[in-house]
Design a protein around this motif. Structure first.
Motif, PDB file in Angstrom:
ATOM      1  N   GLY A  33     -25.155   4.562  -9.087  1.00  0.00           N
ATOM      2  CA  GLY A  33     -25.898   5.023  -7.920  1.00  0.00           C
ATOM      3  C   GLY A  33     -26.770   6.213  -8.248  1.00  0.00           C
ATOM      4  O   GLY A  33     -26.713   6.784  -9.330  1.00  0.00           O
ATOM      5  N   PRO A  34     -27.586   6.617  -7.296  1.00  0.00           N
ATOM      6  CA  PRO A  34     -28.519   7.731  -7.511  1.00  0.00           C
ATOM      7  C   PRO A  34     -27.796   9.058  -7.722  1.00  0.00           C
ATOM      8  O   PRO A  34     -26.667   9.260  -7.275  1.00  0.00           O
ATOM      9  N   PHE A  35     -28.497   9.966  -8.374  1.00  0.00           N
ATOM     10  CA  PHE A  35     -28.007  11.312  -8.669  1.00  0.00           C
ATOM     11  C   PHE A  35     -29.058  12.296  -8.183  1.00  0.00           C
ATOM     12  O   PHE A  35     -30.224  12.201  -8.561  1.00  0.00           O
ATOM     13  N   LEU A  36     -28.668  13.227  -7.325  1.00  0.00           N
ATOM     14  CA  LEU A  36     -29.584  14.222  -6.773  1.00  0.00           C
ATOM     15  C   LEU A  36     -29.155  15.603  -7.264  1.00  0.00           C
ATOM     16  O   LEU A  36     -28.097  16.100  -6.875  1.00  0.00           O
ATOM     17  N   ASP A  37     -29.970  16.222  -8.118  1.00  0.00           N
ATOM     18  CA  ASP A  37     -29.664  17.531  -8.689  1.00  0.00           C
ATOM     19  C   ASP A  37     -30.443  18.598  -7.916  1.00  0.00           C
ATOM     20  O   ASP A  37     -31.672  18.627  -7.956  1.00  0.00           O
ATOM     21  N   LEU A  38     -29.732  19.463  -7.234  1.00  0.00           N
ATOM     22  CA  LEU A  38     -30.356  20.472  -6.372  1.00  0.00           C
ATOM     23  C   LEU A  38     -30.548  21.821  -7.054  1.00  0.00           C
ATOM     24  O   LEU A  38     -31.067  22.748  -6.439  1.00  0.00           O
ATOM     25  N   ARG A  39     -30.156  21.949  -8.307  1.00  0.00           N
ATOM     26  CA  ARG A  39     -30.161  23.263  -8.951  1.00  0.00           C
ATOM     27  C   ARG A  39     -31.535  23.909  -8.989  1.00  0.00           C
ATOM     28  O   ARG A  39     -31.650  25.108  -8.862  1.00  0.00           O
ATOM     29  N   ARG A  40     -32.566  23.139  -9.154  1.00  0.00           N
ATOM     30  CA  ARG A  40     -33.922  23.700  -9.166  1.00  0.00           C
ATOM     31  C   ARG A  40     -34.676  23.411  -7.872  1.00  0.00           C
ATOM     32  O   ARG A  40     -35.714  23.997  -7.617  1.00  0.00           O
ATOM     33  N   ALA A  41     -34.141  22.514  -7.082  1.00  0.00           N
ATOM     34  CA  ALA A  41     -34.832  22.105  -5.858  1.00  0.00           C
ATOM     35  C   ALA A  41     -34.612  23.079  -4.696  1.00  0.00           C
ATOM     36  O   ALA A  41     -35.508  23.271  -3.873  1.00  0.00           O
ATOM     37  N   LEU A  42     -33.418  23.665  -4.621  1.00  0.00           N
ATOM     38  CA  LEU A  42     -33.081  24.564  -3.518  1.00  0.00           C
ATOM     39  C   LEU A  42     -32.464  25.851  -4.070  1.00  0.00           C
ATOM     40  O   LEU A  42     -31.646  25.800  -4.983  1.00  0.00           O
ATOM     41  N   ARG A  43     -32.833  26.951  -3.466  1.00  0.00           N
ATOM     42  CA  ARG A  43     -32.301  28.257  -3.875  1.00  0.00           C
ATOM     43  C   ARG A  43     -30.802  28.322  -3.550  1.00  0.00           C
ATOM     44  O   ARG A  43     -30.359  27.824  -2.526  1.00  0.00           O
ATOM     45  N   ASN A  44     -30.041  28.971  -4.421  1.00  0.00           N
ATOM     46  CA  ASN A  44     -28.594  29.073  -4.246  1.00  0.00           C
ATOM     47  C   ASN A  44     -28.268  30.103  -3.159  1.00  0.00           C
ATOM     48  O   ASN A  44     -28.540  31.280  -3.322  1.00  0.00           O
ATOM     49  N   PRO A  45     -27.665  29.669  -2.040  1.00  0.00           N
ATOM     50  CA  PRO A  45     -27.332  30.632  -0.994  1.00  0.00           C
ATOM     51  C   PRO A  45     -26.242  31.609  -1.401  1.00  0.00           C
ATOM     52  O   PRO A  45     -26.043  32.626  -0.752  1.00  0.00           O
ATOM     53  N   ALA A  46     -25.554  31.317  -2.494  1.00  0.00           N
ATOM     54  CA  ALA A  46     -24.505  32.221  -2.969  1.00  0.00           C
ATOM     55  C   ALA A  46     -25.092  33.526  -3.485  1.00  0.00           C
ATOM     56  O   ALA A  46     -24.354  34.480  -3.737  1.00  0.00           O
ATOM     57  N   SER A  47     -26.413  33.600  -3.647  1.00  0.00           N
ATOM     58  CA  SER A  47     -27.027  34.861  -4.057  1.00  0.00           C
ATOM     59  C   SER A  47     -26.948  35.899  -2.935  1.00  0.00           C
ATOM     60  O   SER A  47     -27.149  37.077  -3.167  1.00  0.00           O
ATOM     61  N   MET A  68     -33.920  25.845   4.116  1.00  0.00           N
ATOM     62  CA  MET A  68     -34.741  26.030   2.911  1.00  0.00           C
ATOM     63  C   MET A  68     -35.883  25.021   2.899  1.00  0.00           C
ATOM     64  O   MET A  68     -35.699  23.867   3.290  1.00  0.00           O
ATOM     65  N   PRO A  69     -37.057  25.451   2.435  1.00  0.00           N
ATOM     66  CA  PRO A  69     -38.180  24.514   2.347  1.00  0.00           C
ATOM     67  C   PRO A  69     -37.811  23.288   1.514  1.00  0.00           C
ATOM     68  O   PRO A  69     -37.293  23.408   0.410  1.00  0.00           O
ATOM     69  N   GLY A  70     -38.040  22.129   2.072  1.00  0.00           N
ATOM     70  CA  GLY A  70     -37.798  20.875   1.374  1.00  0.00           C
ATOM     71  C   GLY A  70     -36.411  20.291   1.555  1.00  0.00           C
ATOM     72  O   GLY A  70     -36.171  19.141   1.179  1.00  0.00           O
ATOM     73  N   ALA A  71     -35.469  21.044   2.111  1.00  0.00           N
ATOM     74  CA  ALA A  71     -34.084  20.565   2.212  1.00  0.00           C
ATOM     75  C   ALA A  71     -33.984  19.319   3.091  1.00  0.00           C
ATOM     76  O   ALA A  71     -33.358  18.323   2.694  1.00  0.00           O
ATOM     77  N   LEU A  72     -34.567  19.349   4.255  1.00  0.00           N
ATOM     78  CA  LEU A  72     -34.471  18.187   5.155  1.00  0.00           C
ATOM     79  C   LEU A  72     -35.193  16.977   4.576  1.00  0.00           C
ATOM     80  O   LEU A  72     -34.740  15.839   4.741  1.00  0.00           O
ATOM     81  N   ASP A  73     -36.289  17.221   3.878  1.00  0.00           N
ATOM     82  CA  ASP A  73     -37.001  16.114   3.229  1.00  0.00           C
ATOM     83  C   ASP A  73     -36.128  15.484   2.148  1.00  0.00           C
ATOM     84  O   ASP A  73     -36.060  14.256   2.035  1.00  0.00           O
ATOM     85  N   LEU A  74     -35.428  16.305   1.362  1.00  0.00           N
ATOM     86  CA  LEU A  74     -34.514  15.776   0.342  1.00  0.00           C
ATOM     87  C   LEU A  74     -33.409  14.938   0.981  1.00  0.00           C
ATOM     88  O   LEU A  74     -33.071  13.858   0.477  1.00  0.00           O
ATOM     89  N   ILE A  75     -32.856  15.423   2.066  1.00  0.00           N
ATOM     90  CA  ILE A  75     -31.799  14.691   2.766  1.00  0.00           C
ATOM     91  C   ILE A  75     -32.320  13.358   3.276  1.00  0.00           C
ATOM     92  O   ILE A  75     -31.689  12.310   3.083  1.00  0.00           O
ATOM     93  N   ASN A  76     -33.470  13.378   3.912  1.00  0.00           N
ATOM     94  CA  ASN A  76     -34.043  12.144   4.455  1.00  0.00           C
ATOM     95  C   ASN A  76     -34.380  11.134   3.360  1.00  0.00           C
ATOM     96  O   ASN A  76     -34.124   9.939   3.506  1.00  0.00           O
ATOM     97  N   ARG A  77     -34.929  11.615   2.253  1.00  0.00           N
ATOM     98  CA  ARG A  77     -35.285  10.714   1.145  1.00  0.00           C
ATOM     99  C   ARG A  77     -34.039  10.127   0.481  1.00  0.00           C
ATOM    100  O   ARG A  77     -34.010   8.944   0.148  1.00  0.00           O
ATOM    101  N   ALA A  78     -33.033  10.954   0.279  1.00  0.00           N
ATOM    102  CA  ALA A  78     -31.795  10.460  -0.332  1.00  0.00           C
ATOM    103  C   ALA A  78     -31.126   9.438   0.577  1.00  0.00           C
ATOM    104  O   ALA A  78     -30.639   8.392   0.107  1.00  0.00           O
ATOM    105  N   ALA A  79     -31.109   9.716   1.873  1.00  0.00           N
ATOM    106  CA  ALA A  79     -30.518   8.763   2.824  1.00  0.00           C
ATOM    107  C   ALA A  79     -31.295   7.449   2.815  1.00  0.00           C
ATOM    108  O   ALA A  79     -30.692   6.369   2.825  1.00  0.00           O
TER     109      ALA A  79
END
Length: 145
Positions: A33-47, A68-79
């Motif tokens: 199945g697909p793999f979605l790597d968020l490490r560079r796509a979204l800023r780490n809120p743990a900062s 975060m900019p792009g987060a909802l788009d990533l969710i929608n595309r992955a879904a």
């Protein structure tokens, strides 16, 4: 590992997994199945020290990730990708998506939950969706912020 089920009258049709890519067992958890790597796509809120010890299941962390900019788009595309694959799968087969961030506690958890909810809603609750958070209970990784 923590799991959550979005129940439906039909069998499980999708499994969405969150992982922390820096954990030694992370690659073993990536299956088909697909793999979605968020490490560079979204800023780490743990900062943000106020969010460091939270997880993507906590309202404050989830809201920060989803804002975060792009987060909802990533969710929608992955879904949409999972839904498309499920439409091509033979009846009874389960489609899997793995979502990764550094430690598997913040971004991947919030996004995996969002994707699972979108899929379940798109199916009108007819099929069950399972969400697995493999590293959510692990200790924080050093220098992962």
């Amino acid at each position: 590992m923590q799991t959550a089920d979005l129940d439906g009258p039909r069998p499980v049709a999708a499994v969405i997994s969150s992982i922390g890519a820096r954990h030694p067992d992370a690659l073993q958890l990536v299956t088909d199945g697909p793999f979605l790597d968020l490490r560079r796509a979204l800023r780490n809120p743990a900062s943000d020290p106020a969010l460091l010890h939270g997880t993507g299941l906590d309202d404050a962390v989830r809201e920060r990730v989803l804002a975060m900019p792009g987060a909802l788009d990533l969710i929608n595309r992955a879904a949409a990708e999972v839904l498309a694959l499920a439409g091509l799968a033979l009846p009874g087969l389960t489609v899997r998506l793995t979502v990764a961030c550094q430690g598997g506690r913040h971004r991947s958890v919030a996004v995996a939950e969002g994707v699972a909810r979108r899929i379940w809603e798109a199916w009108g609750g007819a099929y069950a969706v399972v969400v697995e958070h493999h590293h959510i209970d692990r200790p924080l990784l050093t220098a992962s912020v």
